[in-house]
Design an enzyme around this catalytic site. Structure first.
Site, mmCIF file in Angstrom:
data_model
loop_
_atom_site.group_PDB
_atom_site.id
_atom_site.type_symbol
_atom_site.label_atom_id
_atom_site.label_comp_id
_atom_site.label_asym_id
_atom_site.label_seq_id
_atom_site.Cartn_x
_atom_site.Cartn_y
_atom_site.Cartn_z
ATOM 1 C CB SER A 19 -0.885 0.046 1.248
ATOM 2 O OG SER A 19 -1.826 -0.983 1.213
ATOM 3 C CE1 TYR A 155 -7.283 5.539 -11.612
ATOM 4 C CE2 TYR A 155 -7.983 7.824 -11.818
ATOM 5 C CZ TYR A 155 -7.452 6.797 -11.068
ATOM 6 O OH TYR A 155 -7.103 7.032 -9.755
ATOM 7 C CE LYS A 162 -7.687 8.609 -6.760
ATOM 8 N NZ LYS A 162 -7.621 8.362 -5.302
ATOM 9 C CB ILE A 191 2.576 2.400 -7.310
ATOM 10 C CG1 ILE A 191 3.336 3.723 -7.474
ATOM 11 C CG2 ILE A 191 3.322 1.467 -6.365
ATOM 12 C CD1 ILE A 191 3.519 4.502 -6.175
ATOM 13 C CB THR A 193 -1.232 -0.898 -4.715
ATOM 14 O OG1 THR A 193 -2.203 -0.224 -5.529
ATOM 15 C CG2 THR A 193 -0.028 0.006 -4.507
HETATM 16 P P1 NAD Z 1 -4.347 -0.111 -1.678
HETATM 17 O O1 NAD Z 1 -5.318 -1.112 -2.173
HETATM 18 O O2 NAD Z 1 -3.166 -0.609 -0.959
HETATM 19 O O3 NAD Z 1 -5.072 0.983 -0.775
HETATM 20 C C1 NAD Z 1 -6.429 1.355 -0.954
HETATM 21 C C2 NAD Z 1 -7.016 1.408 0.433
HETATM 22 O O4 NAD Z 1 -8.361 1.886 0.394
HETATM 23 C C3 NAD Z 1 -7.034 0.028 1.114
HETATM 24 O O5 NAD Z 1 -6.359 0.086 2.343
HETATM 25 C C4 NAD Z 1 -8.516 -0.224 1.326
HETATM 26 O O6 NAD Z 1 -8.779 -0.950 2.503
HETATM 27 C C5 NAD Z 1 -9.028 1.216 1.429
HETATM 28 N N1 NAD Z 1 -10.481 1.315 1.278
HETATM 29 C C6 NAD Z 1 -11.248 1.010 0.192
HETATM 30 N N2 NAD Z 1 -12.541 1.213 0.484
HETATM 31 C C7 NAD Z 1 -12.594 1.676 1.767
HETATM 32 C C8 NAD Z 1 -13.640 2.062 2.656
HETATM 33 N N3 NAD Z 1 -14.931 2.036 2.294
HETATM 34 N N4 NAD Z 1 -13.320 2.485 3.904
HETATM 35 C C9 NAD Z 1 -12.021 2.507 4.316
HETATM 36 N N5 NAD Z 1 -10.991 2.138 3.531
HETATM 37 C C10 NAD Z 1 -11.275 1.738 2.273
HETATM 38 O O7 NAD Z 1 -3.913 0.719 -2.991
HETATM 39 P P2 NAD Z 1 -3.070 2.077 -3.142
HETATM 40 O O8 NAD Z 1 -2.684 2.090 -4.571
HETATM 41 O O9 NAD Z 1 -2.050 2.172 -2.087
HETATM 42 O O10 NAD Z 1 -4.186 3.197 -2.951
HETATM 43 C C11 NAD Z 1 -4.064 4.262 -2.018
HETATM 44 C C12 NAD Z 1 -4.486 5.569 -2.676
HETATM 45 O O11 NAD Z 1 -3.528 5.914 -3.671
HETATM 46 C C13 NAD Z 1 -5.830 5.518 -3.393
HETATM 47 O O12 NAD Z 1 -6.497 6.744 -3.183
HETATM 48 C C14 NAD Z 1 -5.419 5.394 -4.848
HETATM 49 O O13 NAD Z 1 -6.412 5.868 -5.745
HETATM 50 C C15 NAD Z 1 -4.211 6.286 -4.840
HETATM 51 N N6 NAD Z 1 -3.329 6.159 -5.999
HETATM 52 C C16 NAD Z 1 -2.831 4.938 -6.364
HETATM 53 C C17 NAD Z 1 -2.003 4.846 -7.478
HETATM 54 C C18 NAD Z 1 -1.454 3.513 -7.928
HETATM 55 O O14 NAD Z 1 -1.013 3.402 -9.080
HETATM 56 N N7 NAD Z 1 -1.423 2.505 -7.067
HETATM 57 C C19 NAD Z 1 -1.669 6.000 -8.204
HETATM 58 C C20 NAD Z 1 -2.163 7.231 -7.791
HETATM 59 C C21 NAD Z 1 -3.016 7.300 -6.695
#
Ligand code: NAD
Length: 255
Positions: A19, A155, A162, A191, A193
């Site tokens: 994460s 997306y 977003k 990334i 994840t």
């Molecule tokens: P991740 O799956 O590790 O994290 C997503 C988290 O959201 C998880 O811990 C999940 O339990 C939580 N979640 C989902 N629904 C929920 C709810 N109803 N209540 C509480 N928690 C909830 O994936 P990540 O990639 O680390 O995502 C973290 C953030 O980073 C997100 O906002 C994602 O959009 C953003 N992001 C990710 C990327 C990428 O490429 N991975 C790029 C840009 C932004």
């Protein structure tokens, strides 16, 4: 003395050791922050608890951001244990896989609502619940992606969520500036994840980003963690309402 020595805060969004929130937690801990964590459900608690404990955290609480009572309970527990807090990390997003797969015009009403509720409104409700115990000088960050300002294949509704999230950052920053509280977003490049696994053709996004980024490499959880450290520490004391890109420059690369 670390950059975060004497500062306490809560991290929403650790699901596992991949994460982005976990990358942020590690950087904050290394600089002396005291951390609390939340987990979405019992299945994830099994993963989050040992990770949190490995960073000396003993405040590990359930929170589904769609459940206002759980959100209120998190901040009242933090108040009970710590009194005040210095920062909040919001690293949460969700959309139905089907809504990400379908053409955007076919997004269901319920799916649109769900994506916007979990991924954007949750920042507003989290900020509201945190405010009574946030110190002056406090900092809130959230995680966003380039799909908010450009159409990125597959997306879809998450891009719209977003966009709402980034706009919420600006409105919250404008409102809370007077209280000395800053609100910013980090826009990370792709990334691998758990959440990213829901996006179709994610592998392709990784290779396109790697090819186009001026740094000629993908960014990782550590890169994002370090940028988060800047936004959550006093190093960024004059920075609020901003979206900072941590994407190896992909967002500015031509083509
Ligand atoms: P991740 O799956 O590790 O994290 C997503 C988290 O959201 C998880 O811990 C999940 O339990 C939580 N979640 C989902 N629904 C929920 C709810 N109803 N209540 C509480 N928690 C909830 O994936 P990540 O990639 O680390 O995502 C973290 C953030 O980073 C997100 O906002 C994602 O959009 C953003 N992001 C990710 C990327 C990428 O490429 N991975 C790029 C840009 C932004």
């Amino acid at each position: 003395m670390g950059l975060m020595t004497g500062k306490r805060g809560v991290i929403f969004g650790v699901a596992n050791n991949k994460s982005i929130a976990w990358g942020i937690a590690q950087q904050l801990h290394a600089e002396g922050a005291e951390l609390a964590f939340t987990f979405l459900n019992e299945a994830l608690e099994k993963r989050v608890r040992p990770l949190a404990e490995s960073l000396d955290s003993n405040i590990i609480l359930p929170c589904d951001v769609q459940n206002e009572d759980e959100m209120v309970a998190v901040f009242s527990e933090l108040e009970k244990q710590w009194g005040k807090i210095d920062f909040v990390v919001h690293a949460i997003a969700f959309a139905n896989r089907e809504d990400l797969k379908r053409p955007f015009s076919q997004t269901s009403r319920d799916g649109f609502r769900l994506a916007l509720d979990v991924s954007a409104y949750s920042l507003v409700s989290m900020t509201r619940c945190a405010l009574p115990i946030l110190q002056e000088g406090g900092s809130i960050i959230t995680m966003t992606y380039l799909g908010s300002v450009r159409t990125i294949p597959a997306y879809n509704v998450m891009g719209v969520a977003k966009a709402a999230l980034e706009s919420s950052v600006r409105y919250l920053a404008a409102e809370l500036g007077e209280q000395g509280i800053r609100v910013n977003a980090l826009s990370a490049g792709p990334i691998k994840t758990l959440a990213a696994a829901g996006i179709a053709d994610f592998k392709k996004k990784l290779s396109v980003a790697e090819e186009r980024a001026p740094l000629k490499r993908l960014v990782n959880q550590e890169d994002v963690g370090k940028a988060a450290l800047y936004l959550l520490s006093d190093l960024s004391s004059g920075v609020t309402g901003e979206v900072h890109y941590v994407d190896g420059g992909f967002s500015i690369a031509a083509g």
